[in-house]
Design a protein around this motif. Structure first.
Motif, PDB file in Angstrom:
ATOM      1  N   ARG A  87      -3.322  -3.546  -3.821  1.00 21.24           N
ATOM      2  CA  ARG A  87      -2.025  -2.472  -3.624  1.00 21.24           C
ATOM      3  C   ARG A  87      -0.498  -3.032  -4.219  1.00 21.24           C
ATOM      4  N   GLY A  92      -0.939   4.839  -2.331  1.00 20.98           N
ATOM      5  CA  GLY A  92      -0.319   4.258  -3.110  1.00 20.98           C
ATOM      6  C   GLY A  92      -1.365   4.193  -4.006  1.00 20.98           C
ATOM      7  N   ASP A 125       3.409  -2.955  -3.099  1.00 19.33           N
ATOM      8  CA  ASP A 125       4.218  -2.105  -2.763  1.00 19.33           C
ATOM      9  C   ASP A 125       5.730  -2.464  -2.910  1.00 19.33           C
ATOM     10  N   TYR A 145      -2.282   1.168  -6.590  1.00 17.26           N
ATOM     11  CA  TYR A 145      -3.544  -0.366  -7.105  1.00 17.26           C
ATOM     12  C   TYR A 145      -3.628  -1.015  -8.430  1.00 17.26           C
TER      13      TYR A 145
END
Length: 78
Positions: free
Chosen positions: A19, A12, A21, A14
């Motif tokens: 994080r 993912g 999304d 960061y």
């Protein structure tokens, strides 16, 4: 020079340990200056824009006629 954000790519994306999304597109341009330019497109809700409450909760609609319009006998088509 202002403090730069730290971006980490590990299962993912960061930014400064948070994080991110909802990402739809990421473009990373890197050069020899040891700095990278990152462009991120993402879907999100913007506080103050997407959660504005409608100030006028009333809705108005046109009145329906009480009876349908029927032309007088002299104007009817034959």
């Amino acid at each position: 020079m202002p403090k730069l954000n730290e971006v980490k790519i590990d299962n993912g994306l960061y930014i400064d340990g948070n994080r991110i999304d909802g990402i739809t597109d990421v473009v990373i341009n890197s050069n020899v200056d040891n700095f990278s330019e990152i462009t991120i497109k993402l879907f999100c809700k913007v506080d103050g824009l997407d959660n504005i409450v409608d100030p006028n909760p009333y809705t108005f609609r046109a009145q329906e006629p009480k009876r349908p319009y029927k032309p007088s006998r002299k104007y009817r088509s034959r």
